[in-house]
Design a protein around this motif. Structure first.
Motif, PDB file in Angstrom:
ATOM      1  N   PRO A  18      -5.594 -64.380  51.539  1.00  0.00           N
ATOM      2  CA  PRO A  18      -5.792 -65.163  50.318  1.00  0.00           C
ATOM      3  C   PRO A  18      -6.440 -66.516  50.625  1.00  0.00           C
ATOM      4  O   PRO A  18      -6.048 -67.209  51.558  1.00  0.00           O
ATOM      5  N   GLY A  19      -7.466 -66.831  49.848  1.00  0.00           N
ATOM      6  CA  GLY A  19      -8.161 -68.101  50.024  1.00  0.00           C
ATOM      7  C   GLY A  19      -9.357 -68.023  50.943  1.00  0.00           C
ATOM      8  O   GLY A  19     -10.157 -68.958  50.999  1.00  0.00           O
ATOM      9  N   PHE A  20      -9.495 -66.940  51.693  1.00  0.00           N
ATOM     10  CA  PHE A  20     -10.612 -66.819  52.636  1.00  0.00           C
ATOM     11  C   PHE A  20     -11.557 -65.679  52.269  1.00  0.00           C
ATOM     12  O   PHE A  20     -12.309 -65.185  53.100  1.00  0.00           O
ATOM     13  N   GLU A  21     -11.537 -65.281  51.014  1.00  0.00           N
ATOM     14  CA  GLU A  21     -12.372 -64.162  50.572  1.00  0.00           C
ATOM     15  C   GLU A  21     -13.860 -64.417  50.792  1.00  0.00           C
ATOM     16  O   GLU A  21     -14.624 -63.480  51.037  1.00  0.00           O
ATOM     17  N   ASP A  22     -14.282 -65.670  50.705  1.00  0.00           N
ATOM     18  CA  ASP A  22     -15.697 -66.001  50.883  1.00  0.00           C
ATOM     19  C   ASP A  22     -16.089 -66.195  52.344  1.00  0.00           C
ATOM     20  O   ASP A  22     -17.263 -66.409  52.645  1.00  0.00           O
ATOM     21  N   ALA A  23     -15.133 -66.113  53.234  1.00  0.00           N
ATOM     22  CA  ALA A  23     -15.406 -66.313  54.667  1.00  0.00           C
ATOM     23  C   ALA A  23     -15.839 -64.997  55.300  1.00  0.00           C
ATOM     24  O   ALA A  23     -15.291 -64.557  56.296  1.00  0.00           O
ATOM     25  N   ASN A  24     -16.851 -64.386  54.730  1.00  0.00           N
ATOM     26  CA  ASN A  24     -17.283 -63.068  55.191  1.00  0.00           C
ATOM     27  C   ASN A  24     -18.429 -63.171  56.205  1.00  0.00           C
ATOM     28  O   ASN A  24     -18.849 -64.269  56.575  1.00  0.00           O
ATOM     29  N   PHE A  25     -18.925 -62.037  56.612  1.00  0.00           N
ATOM     30  CA  PHE A  25     -19.978 -61.973  57.625  1.00  0.00           C
ATOM     31  C   PHE A  25     -21.229 -62.730  57.176  1.00  0.00           C
ATOM     32  O   PHE A  25     -21.819 -63.483  57.959  1.00  0.00           O
ATOM     33  N   ASP A  26     -21.638 -62.553  55.918  1.00  0.00           N
ATOM     34  CA  ASP A  26     -22.845 -63.224  55.427  1.00  0.00           C
ATOM     35  C   ASP A  26     -22.681 -64.741  55.433  1.00  0.00           C
ATOM     36  O   ASP A  26     -23.614 -65.476  55.783  1.00  0.00           O
ATOM     37  N   THR A  27     -21.507 -65.209  55.045  1.00  0.00           N
ATOM     38  CA  THR A  27     -21.236 -66.649  55.069  1.00  0.00           C
ATOM     39  C   THR A  27     -21.278 -67.171  56.500  1.00  0.00           C
ATOM     40  O   THR A  27     -21.887 -68.206  56.774  1.00  0.00           O
ATOM     41  N   ALA A  28     -20.630 -66.450  57.408  1.00  0.00           N
ATOM     42  CA  ALA A  28     -20.627 -66.859  58.820  1.00  0.00           C
ATOM     43  C   ALA A  28     -22.042 -66.899  59.369  1.00  0.00           C
ATOM     44  O   ALA A  28     -22.419 -67.851  60.079  1.00  0.00           O
ATOM     45  N   VAL A  83     -15.966 -78.519  57.336  1.00  0.00           N
ATOM     46  CA  VAL A  83     -16.039 -77.056  57.260  1.00  0.00           C
ATOM     47  C   VAL A  83     -14.653 -76.437  57.149  1.00  0.00           C
ATOM     48  O   VAL A  83     -14.434 -75.542  56.337  1.00  0.00           O
ATOM     49  N   GLN A  84     -13.699 -76.908  57.917  1.00  0.00           N
ATOM     50  CA  GLN A  84     -12.358 -76.323  57.923  1.00  0.00           C
ATOM     51  C   GLN A  84     -11.375 -77.067  57.027  1.00  0.00           C
ATOM     52  O   GLN A  84     -10.258 -76.602  56.821  1.00  0.00           O
ATOM     53  N   HIS A  85     -11.763 -78.188  56.464  1.00  0.00           N
ATOM     54  CA  HIS A  85     -10.846 -78.958  55.639  1.00  0.00           C
ATOM     55  C   HIS A  85     -10.672 -78.290  54.277  1.00  0.00           C
ATOM     56  O   HIS A  85     -11.591 -77.661  53.764  1.00  0.00           O
ATOM     57  N   PRO A  86      -9.493 -78.432  53.674  1.00  0.00           N
ATOM     58  CA  PRO A  86      -9.230 -77.812  52.376  1.00  0.00           C
ATOM     59  C   PRO A  86     -10.172 -78.326  51.278  1.00  0.00           C
ATOM     60  O   PRO A  86     -10.640 -79.467  51.329  1.00  0.00           O
ATOM     61  N   LEU A  87     -10.406 -77.499  50.296  1.00  0.00           N
ATOM     62  CA  LEU A  87     -11.253 -77.875  49.164  1.00  0.00           C
ATOM     63  C   LEU A  87     -10.692 -79.101  48.439  1.00  0.00           C
ATOM     64  O   LEU A  87     -11.453 -79.917  47.924  1.00  0.00           O
ATOM     65  N   ASP A  88      -9.355 -79.238  48.420  1.00  0.00           N
ATOM     66  CA  ASP A  88      -8.713 -80.384  47.766  1.00  0.00           C
ATOM     67  C   ASP A  88      -9.140 -81.709  48.378  1.00  0.00           C
ATOM     68  O   ASP A  88      -9.030 -82.754  47.741  1.00  0.00           O
ATOM     69  N   TYR A  89      -9.600 -81.670  49.619  1.00  0.00           N
ATOM     70  CA  TYR A  89     -10.035 -82.874  50.323  1.00  0.00           C
ATOM     71  C   TYR A  89     -11.540 -82.869  50.556  1.00  0.00           C
ATOM     72  O   TYR A  89     -12.039 -83.454  51.507  1.00  0.00           O
ATOM     73  N   GLU A  90     -12.250 -82.166  49.663  1.00  0.00           N
ATOM     74  CA  GLU A  90     -13.705 -82.091  49.674  1.00  0.00           C
ATOM     75  C   GLU A  90     -14.266 -81.368  50.898  1.00  0.00           C
ATOM     76  O   GLU A  90     -15.408 -81.557  51.284  1.00  0.00           O
ATOM     77  N   GLY A  91     -13.435 -80.522  51.504  1.00  0.00           N
ATOM     78  CA  GLY A  91     -13.906 -79.695  52.600  1.00  0.00           C
ATOM     79  C   GLY A  91     -14.444 -78.372  52.067  1.00  0.00           C
ATOM     80  O   GLY A  91     -14.518 -78.161  50.853  1.00  0.00           O
ATOM     81  N   GLN A  92     -14.793 -77.496  52.975  1.00  0.00           N
ATOM     82  CA  GLN A  92     -15.312 -76.188  52.575  1.00  0.00           C
ATOM     83  C   GLN A  92     -14.241 -75.101  52.598  1.00  0.00           C
ATOM     84  O   GLN A  92     -14.477 -73.983  52.161  1.00  0.00           O
TER      85      GLN A  92
END
Length: 97
Positions: A18-28, A83-92
Motif C-alpha cells: 500500500p502506498g507504493f503502487e506507482d513505484a513500478n518498473f516504468d517509474t524506476a 525522492v524517498q520523503h513522504p508526500l506530506d513533506y513534499e517528497g515523492q
C-alpha cells in the motif's frame, strides 16, 4: 540497476505494498534515466573543476568550487533530495531500494 531493483530487490513485491503502487518498473526506469542525465551532464563534469579549484574553508567562510552552487540548485529544483520523503513533506514518497 533495473535488473537489481526488479530481480534482487523485488520491485514487483514492493509495488504491491500500500502506498507504493506507482513505484513500478516504468517509474524506476524513468527515474534512473533522469538521474543519469543529472549525473552525466551536471555533476560528473564538476569533478575536474573540483580538483583544480577545491572548496575551501577560511576565516569562517566557505568558498565553493565554481559550478557547485548551480549543480545543487538543479538537484534541489529537480526534487532529488525528496525522492524517498513522504508526500506530506513534499517528497515523492518512493520506497528506499
Amino acid at each position: 540497476m533495473l535488473f537489481v531493483m526488479k530481480e534482487l530487490a523485488g520491485l514487483d513485491d514492493i509495488t504491491a505494498l500500500p502506498g507504493f503502487e506507482d513505484a513500478n518498473f516504468d517509474t524506476a526506469q524513468a527515474i534512473l534515466e533522469e538521474s543519469a542525465k543529472l549525473c552525466g551532464e551536471v555533476l560528473a563534469p564538476l569533478n575536474v573543476e573540483g580538483d583544480r579549484n577545491p572548496s575551501a574553508w577560511k576565516d569562517g567562510n566557505v568558498t565553493a568550487t565554481p559550478g557547485f552552487r548551480d549543480a545543487f540548485r538543479q538537484f534541489s529544483e529537480g526534487g532529488w533530495q525528496g525522492v524517498q520523503h513522504p508526500l506530506d513533506y513534499e517528497g515523492q514518497g518512493l520506497p528506499k531500494l
